[in-house]
Motif scaffolding. Structure first.
Motif, PDB file in Angstrom:
ATOM      1  N   GLU A 260       0.564  13.290   6.939  1.00 39.83           N
ATOM      2  CA  GLU A 260       1.884  13.451   7.414  1.00 39.83           C
ATOM      3  C   GLU A 260       2.478  12.283   7.911  1.00 39.83           C
ATOM      4  O   GLU A 260       3.492  11.736   7.432  1.00 39.83           O
ATOM      5  N   ARG A 261       1.842  11.935   8.905  1.00 36.68           N
ATOM      6  CA  ARG A 261       2.283  10.724   9.525  1.00 36.68           C
ATOM      7  C   ARG A 261       1.991   9.411   8.874  1.00 36.68           C
ATOM      8  O   ARG A 261       3.060   8.521   8.905  1.00 36.68           O
ATOM      9  N   ALA A 262       1.058   9.366   8.040  1.00 41.88           N
ATOM     10  CA  ALA A 262       1.082   8.077   7.092  1.00 41.88           C
ATOM     11  C   ALA A 262       2.059   8.227   6.055  1.00 41.88           C
ATOM     12  O   ALA A 262       2.628   7.145   5.841  1.00 41.88           O
ATOM     13  N   VAL A 263       2.322   9.283   5.509  1.00 44.25           N
ATOM     14  CA  VAL A 263       3.366   9.283   4.312  1.00 44.25           C
ATOM     15  C   VAL A 263       4.926   9.111   5.143  1.00 44.25           C
ATOM     16  O   VAL A 263       5.649   8.498   4.608  1.00 44.25           O
ATOM     17  N   ALA A 264       5.067   9.379   6.493  1.00 39.36           N
ATOM     18  CA  ALA A 264       6.247   9.368   7.158  1.00 39.36           C
ATOM     19  C   ALA A 264       6.596   7.688   7.307  1.00 39.36           C
ATOM     20  O   ALA A 264       7.800   7.053   7.301  1.00 39.36           O
ATOM     21  N   GLY A 265       5.519   6.962   7.334  1.00 34.35           N
ATOM     22  CA  GLY A 265       5.730   5.369   7.805  1.00 34.35           C
ATOM     23  C   GLY A 265       4.088   5.225   8.389  1.00 34.35           C
ATOM     24  O   GLY A 265       3.507   5.792   9.138  1.00 34.35           O
ATOM     25  N   ILE A 266       3.843   3.822   8.026  1.00 36.94           N
ATOM     26  CA  ILE A 266       2.596   3.147   8.398  1.00 36.94           C
ATOM     27  C   ILE A 266       3.066   2.108   9.477  1.00 36.94           C
ATOM     28  O   ILE A 266       3.730   1.349   9.359  1.00 36.94           O
ATOM     29  N   PRO A 267       2.261   2.443  10.552  1.00 33.34           N
ATOM     30  CA  PRO A 267       2.668   1.629  11.943  1.00 33.34           C
ATOM     31  C   PRO A 267       2.241   0.047  11.613  1.00 33.34           C
ATOM     32  O   PRO A 267       1.265  -0.371  10.866  1.00 33.34           O
ATOM     33  N   ASP A 268       2.827  -0.809  12.304  1.00 30.91           N
ATOM     34  CA  ASP A 268       2.897  -2.195  12.360  1.00 30.91           C
ATOM     35  C   ASP A 268       2.778  -2.697  10.703  1.00 30.91           C
ATOM     36  O   ASP A 268       2.066  -3.798  10.576  1.00 30.91           O
ATOM     37  N   THR A 269       3.696  -2.352  10.078  1.00 30.62           N
ATOM     38  CA  THR A 269       3.768  -2.962   8.660  1.00 30.62           C
ATOM     39  C   THR A 269       5.613  -2.866   8.702  1.00 30.62           C
ATOM     40  O   THR A 269       6.350  -2.678   9.400  1.00 30.62           O
ATOM     41  N   GLY A 271       7.832  -1.612   7.046  1.00 26.21           N
ATOM     42  CA  GLY A 271       8.487  -0.288   6.693  1.00 26.21           C
ATOM     43  C   GLY A 271       7.645   0.341   5.503  1.00 26.21           C
ATOM     44  O   GLY A 271       8.108   1.004   4.793  1.00 26.21           O
ATOM     45  N   LEU A 272       6.401  -0.022   5.485  1.00 25.06           N
ATOM     46  CA  LEU A 272       5.574   0.614   4.413  1.00 25.06           C
ATOM     47  C   LEU A 272       5.330   2.115   4.604  1.00 25.06           C
ATOM     48  O   LEU A 272       5.187   2.425   5.917  1.00 25.06           O
ATOM     49  N   ALA A 273       5.157   2.903   3.668  1.00 28.44           N
ATOM     50  CA  ALA A 273       4.727   4.509   3.955  1.00 28.44           C
ATOM     51  C   ALA A 273       3.581   4.577   2.772  1.00 28.44           C
ATOM     52  O   ALA A 273       3.693   4.128   1.761  1.00 28.44           O
ATOM     53  N   LEU A 274       2.919   5.653   3.106  1.00 27.07           N
ATOM     54  CA  LEU A 274       1.986   5.938   2.249  1.00 27.07           C
ATOM     55  C   LEU A 274       2.201   6.950   1.021  1.00 27.07           C
ATOM     56  O   LEU A 274       2.917   7.700   1.325  1.00 27.07           O
ATOM     57  N   THR A 275       2.317   6.183  -0.303  1.00 26.60           N
ATOM     58  CA  THR A 275       2.363   6.970  -1.303  1.00 26.60           C
ATOM     59  C   THR A 275       1.402   7.203  -2.298  1.00 26.60           C
ATOM     60  O   THR A 275       1.673   8.021  -3.210  1.00 26.60           O
ATOM     61  N   GLY A 276       0.068   6.767  -2.091  1.00 32.90           N
ATOM     62  CA  GLY A 276      -0.780   6.954  -3.035  1.00 32.90           C
ATOM     63  C   GLY A 276      -1.940   6.294  -2.391  1.00 32.90           C
ATOM     64  O   GLY A 276      -2.018   5.401  -1.497  1.00 32.90           O
ATOM     65  N   THR A 277      -3.234   6.448  -2.689  1.00 29.88           N
ATOM     66  CA  THR A 277      -4.666   5.843  -2.240  1.00 29.88           C
ATOM     67  C   THR A 277      -5.361   5.274  -3.480  1.00 29.88           C
ATOM     68  O   THR A 277      -5.141   5.740  -4.414  1.00 29.88           O
ATOM     69  N   PRO A 278      -5.955   4.195  -3.064  1.00 29.35           N
ATOM     70  CA  PRO A 278      -6.036   3.402  -1.869  1.00 29.35           C
ATOM     71  C   PRO A 278      -4.853   2.688  -1.416  1.00 29.35           C
ATOM     72  O   PRO A 278      -4.220   2.210  -2.423  1.00 29.35           O
ATOM     73  N   MET A 279      -4.355   2.616  -0.164  1.00 32.54           N
ATOM     74  CA  MET A 279      -3.559   1.478   0.559  1.00 32.54           C
ATOM     75  C   MET A 279      -4.559   0.661   1.444  1.00 32.54           C
ATOM     76  O   MET A 279      -5.052   1.198   2.209  1.00 32.54           O
ATOM     77  N   VAL A 280      -4.472  -0.371   0.675  1.00 36.68           N
ATOM     78  CA  VAL A 280      -5.227  -1.469   1.581  1.00 36.68           C
ATOM     79  C   VAL A 280      -4.441  -2.437   2.167  1.00 36.68           C
ATOM     80  O   VAL A 280      -3.563  -3.334   1.364  1.00 36.68           O
ATOM     81  N   LEU A 281      -4.312  -2.768   3.512  1.00 34.02           N
ATOM     82  CA  LEU A 281      -3.742  -3.608   4.042  1.00 34.02           C
ATOM     83  C   LEU A 281      -4.445  -4.430   4.912  1.00 34.02           C
ATOM     84  O   LEU A 281      -5.618  -4.221   5.305  1.00 34.02           O
ATOM     85  N   VAL A 282      -4.225  -5.888   4.736  1.00 37.32           N
ATOM     86  CA  VAL A 282      -4.663  -6.912   5.454  1.00 37.32           C
ATOM     87  C   VAL A 282      -3.831  -7.902   6.296  1.00 37.32           C
ATOM     88  O   VAL A 282      -2.741  -8.459   5.634  1.00 37.32           O
TER      89      VAL A 282
END
Length: 326
Positions: A260-269, A271-282
């Motif tokens: 639920e936290r990831a869907v609400a928003g990904i920290p240190d990005t 304004g990204l939020a989790l909408t599906g997987t995988p989500m890969v951040l570099v």
């Protein structure tokens, strides 16, 4: 004088005694019945009060228990993710290579140190650039997450061993409803947290097993006992602790909240939020390239690493020169 006017003959003492005895007996029976009714009413009243009191105690104990048992948080989690400190299971790469393409000759995956970056860009080594941060959000029932893991496990292993990257996995449960009611995604995420908390050295191997041996969507998935067996086969040390943790679903509530936290928003990005997987951040940037192409992902990592290097590199200071003597 008519017979109707004839006075009644006086009752004999015996008749009177019998009538009184019957009246007395009826009075006694009535008294006993009244007492019995009162006793029954009193007993029912006491029983009702007891039932209400017992229910109140049960509710109080339940609420108190829920309040005194907070949601378990994985001790090793950092922002809901688990850092891969080391890759200790060397058989993982062999398994991945066999699954990458069974019909075509396998080509070695690009190595972080040996891959050729774009012209003028440095490789992401510990001596030329700060370690690159790779964050991977995975649902263990996601076909895309499996595809990315199979393609990149070898080079991820190399990068972690070389200290070129910091690699973290974030187990989430977005496909919980896609396993015939068994909540496999949630249970698998909880199991991953159990291993990461109690046997962190085996986390990468177990994470890899969950993805490469992924069950079909809309199937029951693995049971908790089977998940515990997989963890044991991945090399966990605290076998009993990990098994108890997995089979009791210790971190299921945490996995749900983390999702639920990831869907609400990904920290240190941005304004990204989790909408599906995988989500890969570099380094906070989302990779949107081909999930099955390790060379393309390697290039993305190298480019991002060079950006970080040039941003962090100090600006050269001009060397002062002496003015010629006049």
């Amino acid at each position: 004088m008519s017979s109707d006017d004839t006075p009644d003959a006086p009752e004999s003492p015996a008749v009177i005694d019998r009538r009184e005895a019957v009246r007395e007996k009826a009075l006694q029976v009535h008294t006993r019945q009244s007492r019995a009714r009162i006793a029954r009413r009193s007993g029912l009243g006491v029983l009702a009060v007891g039932v209400v009191a017992a229910a109140a105690v049960a509710v109080t104990m339940t609420v108190s228990s829920a309040g005194s048992k907070p949601q378990l948080e994985p001790a090793t989690a950092s922002g809901d993710g688990f850092v891969v400190a080391d890759v200790v299971n060397t058989s993982v790469s062999t398994d991945i290579a066999a699954e990458t393409d069974a019909s075509a000759p396998a080509e070695p995956a690009p190595d972080a140190a040996a891959a050729t970056p774009a012209e003028g860009l440095p490789s992401p080594t510990s001596t030329t650039a700060p370690p690159v941060e790779i964050r991977v959000y995975v649902d263990y029932l996601s076909a895309g997450a499996r595809e990315w893991q199979v393609a990149n496990a070898q080079q991820l292993t190399s990068w972690v061993d070389d200290g070129a990257v910091t690699l973290s996995y974030y187990p989430v449960a977005m496909l919980t409803a896609k396993s015939n009611g068994t909540k496999y995604s949630l249970r698998a995420a909880s199991a991953a947290a159990c291993v990461a908390t109690n046997a962190p050295d085996a986390f990468f191997a177990f994470n890899n097993e969950l993805l490469t041996r992924q069950p079909e969507v809309d199937s029951d998935g693995y049971s908790d006992t089977e998940l515990a067996n997989m963890a044991q086969a991945s090399g966990v040390d605290s076998t009993r602790v990990v098994r108890d943790c997995i089979e009791s679903g210790s971190y299921a509530a945490w996995a749900k909240s983390a999702t639920e936290r990831a869907v609400a928003g990904i920290p240190d990005t941005n304004g990204l939020a989790l909408t599906g997987t995988p989500m890969v951040l570099v380094n906070g940037k989302q990779y949107i390239g081909d999930l099955s192409d390790p060379a393309e992902f390697s290039q993305f990592v190298l480019t991002t690493a060079s950006d970080a290097y040039y941003k962090s590199a100090p600006t050269p200071t001009p060397t002062p020169t002496e003015a010629p003597a006049s």
